[in-house]
Every structure is written in C-alpha cells, then in structure tokens.
Design a protein around this motif. Sequence first.
Motif, PDB file in Angstrom:
ATOM      1  N   MET A  74      -2.925   8.428   8.059  1.00 52.08           N
ATOM      2  CA  MET A  74      -1.996   7.620   7.255  1.00 52.08           C
ATOM      3  C   MET A  74      -1.920   6.188   7.810  1.00 52.08           C
ATOM      4  O   MET A  74      -1.899   5.218   7.049  1.00 52.08           O
ATOM      5  CB  MET A  74      -0.616   8.290   7.237  1.00 52.08           C
ATOM      6  CG  MET A  74       0.436   7.507   6.502  1.00 52.08           C
ATOM      7  SD  MET A  74       1.871   8.528   6.098  1.00 52.08           S
ATOM      8  CE  MET A  74       3.100   7.252   5.816  1.00 52.08           C
ATOM      9  N   TYR A 130      -2.679  14.062  11.134  1.00 52.41           N
ATOM     10  CA  TYR A 130      -2.346  13.557   9.796  1.00 52.41           C
ATOM     11  C   TYR A 130      -1.742  12.139   9.829  1.00 52.41           C
ATOM     12  O   TYR A 130      -2.178  11.245   9.088  1.00 52.41           O
ATOM     13  CB  TYR A 130      -1.384  14.579   9.169  1.00 52.41           C
ATOM     14  CG  TYR A 130      -0.799  14.279   7.825  1.00 52.41           C
ATOM     15  CD1 TYR A 130      -1.140  15.060   6.711  1.00 52.41           C
ATOM     16  CD2 TYR A 130       0.143  13.268   7.635  1.00 52.41           C
ATOM     17  CE1 TYR A 130      -0.566  14.821   5.476  1.00 52.41           C
ATOM     18  CE2 TYR A 130       0.700  13.022   6.401  1.00 52.41           C
ATOM     19  CZ  TYR A 130       0.358  13.799   5.322  1.00 52.41           C
ATOM     20  OH  TYR A 130       0.917  13.557   4.102  1.00 52.41           O
ATOM     21  N   GLY A 142       0.555   5.793  -0.901  1.00 54.12           N
ATOM     22  CA  GLY A 142      -0.303   6.906  -1.297  1.00 54.12           C
ATOM     23  C   GLY A 142       0.512   8.120  -1.641  1.00 54.12           C
ATOM     24  O   GLY A 142       1.663   8.243  -1.223  1.00 54.12           O
ATOM     25  N   GLN A 199       8.943   9.860   5.227  1.00 49.61           N
ATOM     26  CA  GLN A 199       7.743   9.269   5.832  1.00 49.61           C
ATOM     27  C   GLN A 199       8.059   8.165   6.838  1.00 49.61           C
ATOM     28  O   GLN A 199       7.167   7.497   7.357  1.00 49.61           O
ATOM     29  CB  GLN A 199       6.818   8.700   4.745  1.00 49.61           C
ATOM     30  CG  GLN A 199       6.278   9.741   3.796  1.00 49.61           C
ATOM     31  CD  GLN A 199       5.448  10.793   4.531  1.00 49.61           C
ATOM     32  OE1 GLN A 199       4.595  10.472   5.333  1.00 49.61           O
ATOM     33  NE2 GLN A 199       5.732  12.064   4.255  1.00 49.61           N
ATOM     34  N   VAL A 208       5.080  -1.039   2.738  1.00 54.28           N
ATOM     35  CA  VAL A 208       4.656   0.315   2.397  1.00 54.28           C
ATOM     36  C   VAL A 208       5.821   1.047   1.729  1.00 54.28           C
ATOM     37  O   VAL A 208       6.764   1.460   2.411  1.00 54.28           O
ATOM     38  CB  VAL A 208       4.208   1.085   3.667  1.00 54.28           C
ATOM     39  CG1 VAL A 208       3.640   2.442   3.307  1.00 54.28           C
ATOM     40  CG2 VAL A 208       3.196   0.277   4.464  1.00 54.28           C
ATOM     41  N   PHE A 268       0.842  -1.197   0.000  1.00 51.53           N
ATOM     42  CA  PHE A 268       0.000   0.000   0.000  1.00 51.53           C
ATOM     43  C   PHE A 268       0.873   1.241   0.000  1.00 51.53           C
ATOM     44  O   PHE A 268       1.840   1.338   0.751  1.00 51.53           O
ATOM     45  CB  PHE A 268      -0.896   0.035   1.255  1.00 51.53           C
ATOM     46  CG  PHE A 268      -1.867   1.186   1.253  1.00 51.53           C
ATOM     47  CD1 PHE A 268      -3.185   0.999   0.884  1.00 51.53           C
ATOM     48  CD2 PHE A 268      -1.451   2.485   1.575  1.00 51.53           C
ATOM     49  CE1 PHE A 268      -4.077   2.066   0.839  1.00 51.53           C
ATOM     50  CE2 PHE A 268      -2.335   3.555   1.529  1.00 51.53           C
ATOM     51  CZ  PHE A 268      -3.654   3.340   1.170  1.00 51.53           C
ATOM     52  N   ILE A 280       7.809   3.919   0.727  1.00 52.83           N
ATOM     53  CA  ILE A 280       7.833   5.329   1.133  1.00 52.83           C
ATOM     54  C   ILE A 280       9.224   5.913   0.942  1.00 52.83           C
ATOM     55  O   ILE A 280      10.204   5.180   0.809  1.00 52.83           O
ATOM     56  CB  ILE A 280       7.467   5.527   2.637  1.00 52.83           C
ATOM     57  CG1 ILE A 280       8.191   4.498   3.507  1.00 52.83           C
ATOM     58  CG2 ILE A 280       5.969   5.514   2.872  1.00 52.83           C
ATOM     59  CD1 ILE A 280       8.149   4.812   4.983  1.00 52.83           C
TER      60      ILE A 280
HETATM   61  N1  TRP Z   1       2.021  11.045   3.932  1.00 53.30           N
HETATM   62  C1  TRP Z   1       2.451  10.536   2.662  1.00 53.30           C
HETATM   63  C2  TRP Z   1       3.286  11.609   1.942  1.00 53.30           C
HETATM   64  O1  TRP Z   1       3.056  12.781   2.126  1.00 53.30           O
HETATM   65  C3  TRP Z   1       1.288  10.154   1.783  1.00 53.30           C
HETATM   66  C4  TRP Z   1       0.511   9.038   2.372  1.00 53.30           C
HETATM   67  C5  TRP Z   1      -0.717   9.105   2.936  1.00 53.30           C
HETATM   68  C6  TRP Z   1       0.921   7.687   2.440  1.00 53.30           C
HETATM   69  N2  TRP Z   1      -1.129   7.897   3.349  1.00 53.30           N
HETATM   70  C7  TRP Z   1      -0.157   6.986   3.061  1.00 53.30           C
HETATM   71  C8  TRP Z   1       2.078   6.999   2.041  1.00 53.30           C
HETATM   72  C9  TRP Z   1      -0.068   5.624   3.303  1.00 53.30           C
HETATM   73  C10 TRP Z   1       2.151   5.630   2.285  1.00 53.30           C
HETATM   74  C11 TRP Z   1       1.086   4.953   2.921  1.00 53.30           C
HETATM   75  O2  TRP Z   1       4.138  11.249   1.175  1.00 53.30           O
END
Ligand code: TRP
Length: 333
Positions: free
Chosen positions: A135, A131, A10, A153, A147, A8, A149
């Motif tokens: 997440m 925030y 984002g 993060q 994940v 996963f 990243i």
């Molecule tokens: N906070 C992450 C960023 O700014 C974006 C993000 C939101 C994310 N939810 C997530 C990344 C879940 C990995 C998994 O880059």
Amino acid sequence: MDSKKIIFSGMQPTGLPHLGNYLGALKNWVSLQESEECNTIYCVVDMHSITVRQNPAELRKRCRDLLALYIALGLDPEKTLIYYQSQVPAHAELSWILNCYTYMGELNRMTQFKEKSLKHADNINAGLFSYPVLMAADILLYGAHLVPIGDDQKQHLELCRDIAIRFNSIYGDVFVIPDAYYGKTGTRVMGLQEPSKKMSKSEMASEGNLVSLLDKPEVVLSKFKKAVTDSGSEIKASPEKPGITNLLSIYCAVTGKSIEQAEVDFSGSGYGSFKTQVGEAVVEELRPIQKKFKDLSEDKAYIDDVIRKNGERANEAARKMIVKVKRKVGFFA
Ligand code: TRP
C-alpha cells in the motif's frame, strides 16, 4: 511545472461497494476529480486482494465490475487514471524495496493484520503481513500528496509516512510525504439493522443491514422500510437515536440538504413515511448509476480498452519514480 495536488486511492475488488463505501468515500473521489487543483489516480488493488484466497474467475469479474462501477459513479477514465494495480509491475518492485526499509515490529503492530490473521488462521501468509508495504508503494510511486481513506486505513497511512521519511533520511528528497484526506462530505453510514455499527461488507449478520449499489429499487425500498428505528416518534438527529440519525444523514448525503433542513421537512411525519422517503431518495440517486453500470457491463470492448490504455498510462506515470528509487539504492536503471 504542474502544481496540482496528486490524489491517490485504491479499493479492493472484494465484492461490490455498498452505500456506505459510496457516501463515505467514492462520492468524495468524484468531487476530487472535478477539482481543478487535483490530479486523481484511483486503483483497483487486485494484488492486495490475493492476500486472501480468491477464485480466479470471480476475481477477474470483480475487478471488471469495480472498474465499470468507478466509471458509472462518474469517474471519467480520461480525466482520472483508473487502472489495475497488477498491470503495473513497478508496484511490486517498489514494494520489495520498501520491505527492506520496514521493520517486522512495525508490521506486527498493524491492527488489520491481527484481525485478518484471526479470521484467516489457516492462511497467515507473508503477503498478508507485508500488505501495508505494498500500500505504501502504491502511494509513494505516484508522489501522491493526499490519500482519501477511511479511518480503518489510518494506521497503514502512518506507516507509509514513516517508511517514506526513513527512506528520504537515507537517500535525500525522494518521496513526497503523503497526508490522509478524510473529505468534507464523507458520511459515516451505519448498518440499517445495526445502526451502532458501520455498514460493512463483512457484517453479513443480516442481509437488510447493507444496501448494495446494485440492489434493485424494490429491494432498496424494502430494506429502508425495515430499517431499525428508535423509541419515540420525533425525526431528529441525536445520540440517543442512532437509527433515525443514520437515516437522516443518508437522506442528506443523497439530497444535499442539511440535517436541520431535513428535520424541518419531516417534522410531523411518522417513522414509516420517513423511511419510505429516504429509501426513495436513495433509489433516485442509484438509478442513473445502475443504468450506466448495466450499459458498461455490456460493452466489453470499451472496458478492455480502458484497462489496457490506462494500464499503459499508469506504467508511464510510475516509471520516473521507480527508476529514481532503483538508482538511489544502487541498482542499474
Ligand atoms: N488497503 C486499502 C483498503 O483496504 C486499499 C488500498 C490499497 C489503498 N492501496 C491503497 C487505499 C493506497 C489508499 C491508498 O481499503
């Protein structure tokens, strides 16, 4: 039973991804999709982005552009669940529940919160503070194992693990404890004008520092031609040559060559022609992506369909976990 690893990740719909996001993260997302051992889920985290004030029309467009770009980069919406976070209410539900299992002290330590509070001093809202909990909900909802990243993060993912471990210690084995995934090929792309700093959206100091994935070929070329180089004339990767090293690693990331191979190829060539060749290689990499993006942008019905269908699929995928969690804490579900 499905023994595939759930992946996963984002991305916020704040401005289009740039070459650094692409070579550092998104290219990895695509290769994970191709792996037989993975189920990939990539989210457009629009709910995260309203922690900073947004213009609604712009936000709507940026979300569509990001989703279209995901597809243009090679993510297949049939294979990979690409969807909008705000289409799936379970993210907000789980986030609320997890807020009650997260301490103020933990959130207070988050460096990104501190940085963003300084930057948006007139709007330090509760959403910005919690925030990382949203997440954590994103990740835990789908039972993600890995994940992908960037290192910015890392702290948020650590917190996600802590929350999940805490919750499990009270209610039993509810959540999968996720691991960060940094990828094999992730390239740390530095600014073309400031090769000592990571290429980043907020680094707007000079326009030529950043290459957008939608920059026209002539713009890409001119940015590379103007890229800062180092003293000397040898094309070799070394800590004393941050500019050349950055250009070499960009070149290798797009051509698949090794640094050693590239150094041999460019031995004897001057900085000018080297920079042009790196620029040309990037243009070739971006050409099919830009073409696909343009076609997709013109196909409103198709994008609408992906948003709707994948929103439904994501709701379906999230249901089991949200029902389980609600029951565990004592809600009717
Ligand atoms: N906070 C992450 C960023 O700014 C974006 C993000 C939101 C994310 N939810 C997530 C990344 C879940 C990995 C998994 O880059």
